[in-house]
Design a protein around this motif. Structure first.
Motif, PDB file in Angstrom:
ATOM      1  N   SER A  95      32.758  -0.201  39.157  1.00  0.00           N
ATOM      2  CA  SER A  95      33.787   0.768  38.781  1.00  0.00           C
ATOM      3  C   SER A  95      33.264   1.853  37.838  1.00  0.00           C
ATOM      4  O   SER A  95      33.553   3.030  38.007  1.00  0.00           O
ATOM      5  N   HIS A  96      32.496   1.439  36.827  1.00  0.00           N
ATOM      6  CA  HIS A  96      32.039   2.446  35.864  1.00  0.00           C
ATOM      7  C   HIS A  96      31.039   3.414  36.484  1.00  0.00           C
ATOM      8  O   HIS A  96      30.960   4.578  36.105  1.00  0.00           O
ATOM      9  N   ALA A 116      33.105   5.884  38.462  1.00  0.00           N
ATOM     10  CA  ALA A 116      33.725   6.824  37.521  1.00  0.00           C
ATOM     11  C   ALA A 116      32.722   7.901  37.116  1.00  0.00           C
ATOM     12  O   ALA A 116      33.056   9.072  36.991  1.00  0.00           O
ATOM     13  N   ARG A 117      31.460   7.501  36.939  1.00  0.00           N
ATOM     14  CA  ARG A 117      30.432   8.467  36.536  1.00  0.00           C
ATOM     15  C   ARG A 117      30.092   9.447  37.651  1.00  0.00           C
ATOM     16  O   ARG A 117      29.652  10.562  37.386  1.00  0.00           O
ATOM     17  N   PHE A 120      45.059   2.496  26.409  1.00  0.00           N
ATOM     18  CA  PHE A 120      44.665   1.738  25.227  1.00  0.00           C
ATOM     19  C   PHE A 120      45.883   1.659  24.311  1.00  0.00           C
ATOM     20  O   PHE A 120      46.103   2.535  23.472  1.00  0.00           O
ATOM     21  N   VAL A 161      38.352   9.019  23.602  1.00  0.00           N
ATOM     22  CA  VAL A 161      37.396   8.061  24.164  1.00  0.00           C
ATOM     23  C   VAL A 161      37.056   8.434  25.612  1.00  0.00           C
ATOM     24  O   VAL A 161      35.906   8.356  26.039  1.00  0.00           O
ATOM     25  N   ARG A 172      32.387  10.317  26.875  1.00  0.00           N
ATOM     26  CA  ARG A 172      31.221   9.796  27.571  1.00  0.00           C
ATOM     27  C   ARG A 172      30.230  10.913  27.922  1.00  0.00           C
ATOM     28  O   ARG A 172      30.601  11.896  28.558  1.00  0.00           O
ATOM     29  N   VAL A 211      34.432   3.279  21.378  1.00  0.00           N
ATOM     30  CA  VAL A 211      34.379   2.679  22.713  1.00  0.00           C
ATOM     31  C   VAL A 211      34.526   1.156  22.612  1.00  0.00           C
ATOM     32  O   VAL A 211      35.233   0.538  23.403  1.00  0.00           O
ATOM     33  N   ARG A 221      38.190  -3.423  23.751  1.00  0.00           N
ATOM     34  CA  ARG A 221      39.052  -4.513  23.293  1.00  0.00           C
ATOM     35  C   ARG A 221      40.498  -4.260  23.739  1.00  0.00           C
ATOM     36  O   ARG A 221      41.199  -5.159  24.163  1.00  0.00           O
ATOM     37  N   ALA A 254      38.740   1.269  30.271  1.00  0.00           N
ATOM     38  CA  ALA A 254      37.418   1.680  29.787  1.00  0.00           C
ATOM     39  C   ALA A 254      36.424   1.770  30.952  1.00  0.00           C
ATOM     40  O   ALA A 254      35.626   2.704  31.034  1.00  0.00           O
ATOM     41  N   THR A 255      36.517   0.808  31.869  1.00  0.00           N
ATOM     42  CA  THR A 255      35.632   0.815  33.037  1.00  0.00           C
ATOM     43  C   THR A 255      35.933   2.015  33.927  1.00  0.00           C
ATOM     44  O   THR A 255      35.016   2.683  34.402  1.00  0.00           O
ATOM     45  N   TYR A 287      32.780   3.635  31.265  1.00  0.00           N
ATOM     46  CA  TYR A 287      32.001   2.828  30.321  1.00  0.00           C
ATOM     47  C   TYR A 287      31.737   1.449  30.915  1.00  0.00           C
ATOM     48  O   TYR A 287      32.605   0.876  31.562  1.00  0.00           O
ATOM     49  N   ASP A 288      30.552   0.927  30.662  1.00  0.00           N
ATOM     50  CA  ASP A 288      30.205  -0.405  31.128  1.00  0.00           C
ATOM     51  C   ASP A 288      30.525  -1.407  30.009  1.00  0.00           C
ATOM     52  O   ASP A 288      29.791  -1.486  29.026  1.00  0.00           O
ATOM     53  N   ARG A 314      30.179  -4.515  29.704  1.00  0.00           N
ATOM     54  CA  ARG A 314      29.170  -5.555  29.469  1.00  0.00           C
ATOM     55  C   ARG A 314      28.168  -5.103  28.419  1.00  0.00           C
ATOM     56  O   ARG A 314      27.826  -5.833  27.498  1.00  0.00           O
TER      57      ARG A 314
END
Lengths: 242, 347
Positions: free
Chosen positions: A77-78, A81-82, A95, A106, A110, B197, B202, B208-209, B213-214, B216
């Motif tokens: 997924s990430h 997204a990129r 969030f 946030v 990125r 991030v 959290r 976030a994914t 953002y990864d 992991r």
């Protein structure tokens, strides 16, 4: 556009099976650069599953997804997204414990400098009319506002393709009108796929409509043609398509 | 934003005042007791950071604390100089966390099992070190000593000058300065993009994914930072008593640090510090009275807090103070109230 020969998004024979249940079967889908497409279909038609395969939340059982000719099938997924695909999910994913500003910040941050991030964040807040509530905690906002916050996080990452899964759900009439305006405005620079049940809303924004039924594409045409189609009416009334 | 900065400066200022005032106001015994309380506060910060901000529930933070302590002891005995030993006491737990965390986070282990795995690792380390008695278990010149532990560990000396050993008062300065430094460092991380991030993940890992953002990687980084801080704590703990034994890996250590964080306030940095000092003080007070068992005190405190003050001390006190000011101002609009609540989540 130099890449006009290559479609922005292409799905070939996309199939998703969960055990014995087939959620999507042999979906072939094409989207040009800066196109606006609406997906409609009854509940369980496989629209959200289709979105999940496009964004890497599910790996298709069969078939391929290409983004500008690049194979993104089964990517994380990430990573997707990129590549430049952003999604507002059906159940809002925001969030909750953070402020509106931090949500947008946030998403914008990125791979960007602090200055760029701040600029994008405040521009996005302005664009969505969220500046006045920028310091409110998102978890305490009304449903419609939270939807906009989520759209804001998607916009702030500056994607080439935006997927909106029921963006107007739970909104008042005025909010729906504003959302439609917003979608038309975003579409000046970015491609959008919208899943929606609200026919009024579809009429406000749609050019081309794709209808899903029982995991397959039933029909794909101009909005007026689609909404006048007898099969589409039958599907929405719960009858079997002829 | 401004109130967060003000509270940060206040905390650091109070820390510095305490650092210089305490040696003049208490005797050597009191100073040494406070030193070990502050060591526990550093340990508590490591748990408070990864759990309260990273959302990682580690039941085995003692593993990194103990590794830091043992690494320092072994290295200091071999080198005869504490400078490199201190560095190793931070690096070794960090590397261990990197390895363990890689398998946990990249293996997509669910939250509950992360608790189980970290707990198990601590138990394994406890049994492993316990079984190292005898001459055979020696690293360089340093016998590990099994259950009896490692006595007479060379304590801190001036960096690069092994002949000048720090006295207990100097060790106090080093310990509390380290705590302040760790606090400032964590505040810096939380204010940076990395920290935002970490907190965002959290709050909602899926979102976030989906914005690229990864999770992991960020969880792994959080876990490593936490382990390195616990390692510093363990290193200072060994220095405090010039001694280390396998009890640092005992389950009680991991449980205690969780209680510090719960009592002080999850999702704050000041909370774990105050929680650690308060509970350690309470335990040693109860121990000196020898009327009640200290474990009983710890249990009662935990039950009382979980039932009566589940959000912990610091958030409750902060809400009371901001509420008081708003009532005094009388004009505290809804907007302002929301703003202060936002600050609370961030601090």
């Amino acid at each position: 556009m130099s890449t006009s020969s290559v479609p922005l998004l292409e799905a070939k024979g996309l199939t998703m099976r969960f055990g014995g249940v087939t959620a999507n079967e042999d979906v072939n889908f094409l989207l040009r650069e800066v196109e606006l497409r609406c997906l409609i279909g009854p509940n369980g038609a496989g629209k959200s599953t289709f979105f999940k395969m496009l964004t890497g939340q599910l790996t298709p059982s069969e078939g391929k997804v290409f983004f500008r000719g690049q194979d993104i099938t089964g990517a994380k997924s990430h990573e997707i997204a990129r590549h430049g695909i952003g999604i507002k999910t059906q159940i809002p994913n925001v969030f909750n414990g953070l402020s509106v500003h931090e949500n947008i910040f946030v998403a914008a941050a990125r791979n960007k400098s602090m200055q760029q991030t701040k600029r994008i964040a405040s521009a996005t807040l302005e664009r969505l009319g969220l500046t006045g509530i920028a310091h409110r905690i998102v978890g305490q906002l009304a449903h419609g506002q939270r939807q906009w916050v989520e759209i804001g996080t998607v916009l702030a990452q500056e994607p080439e393709l935006i997927l909106l899964d029921e963006p107007a759900a739970g909104m008042t009439h005025e909010e729906i009108v504003r959302t439609a305006e917003l979608i038309r405005e975003i579409n000046k620079t970015q491609a959008i796929i919208v899943v929606e049940h609200d026919m009024q809303f579809i009429r406000m924004i749609a050019k081309t409509v794709t209808v899903f039924n029982q995991g397959r594409i039933l029909i794909e045409d101009d909005v007026d043609v689609v909404l006048a189609d007898q099969r589409v009416r039958d599907v929405y009334l719960g009858k079997q398509a002829a | 934003m401004k109130s967060a900065l003000a509270s940060f400066i206040t905390v650091v200022a109070l820390g510095i005042v305490l650092m210089f005032a305490l040696p003049h106001t208490t005797d050597m015994f009191g100073l040494m007791q406070m030193t070990v309380f502050v060591v526990m506060a550093i340990f508590a910060l490591s748990q408070g950071f990864i759990w309260g901000y990273g959302g990682i529930m580690s039941f085995g933070q003692a593993a990194f604390f103990g590794l830091g302590g043992y690494t320092y002891a072994v290295a200091a005995i071999n080198f005869g100089d504490s400078t490199g030993a201190v560095a190793l006491a931070i690096i070794v737990p960090g590397l261990f966390a990197a390895l363990l965390g890689y398998f946990m986070f990249y293996g997509r282990i669910s939250d509950a099992y992360i608790g189980v795995i970290t707990l198990t690792v601590t138990v394994i380390l406890f049994n492993l070190i316990n079984a190292t008695s005898g001459d055979w278990y020696t690293i360089g010149n340093a016998p590990l000593g099994g259950f009896n532990g490692m006595p007479s560990v060379p304590t801190l000396n001036m960096p690069g000058d092994p002949s000048t050993i720090l006295d207990p008062e100097q060790l106090w300065y080093v310990t509390i300065a380290t705590l302040i430094l760790v606090y400032v460092l964590l505040r810096g991380i939380l204010a940076s993009r990395l920290g935002r991030v970490i907190v965002a993940i959290r709050e909602n890992e899926t979102r976030a994914t989906l914005i690229g953002y990864d999770p992991r990687l960020y969880k792994l980084i959080t876990f490593i930072i936490g382990a390195m801080i616990a390692g510093i704590g363990g290193c200072l703990y060994t220095n405090w008593g010039a001694f280390i034994s396998p009890t640092v890996f005992a389950l009680a250590m991991s449980a205690q640090v969780i209680i510090y964080v719960l009592v002080g306030g999850l999702g704050t940095l000041l909370g774990p510090i105050l929680g650690a000092v308060l509970i350690q003080w309470l335990i040693s007070f109860a121990g000196s009275q020898s009327a009640v068992d200290s474990n009983l005190v710890l249990g009662v405190v935990l039950v009382a807090f979980v039932l009566l003050v589940p959000q912990g001390l610091v958030p409750v006190v902060r809400d009371t103070i901001t509420g008081f000011w708003q009532r005094r101002a009388g004009t505290g609009s809804e907007e302002q109230k929301q703003t202060t609540r936002g600050a609370e989540v961030r601090s």
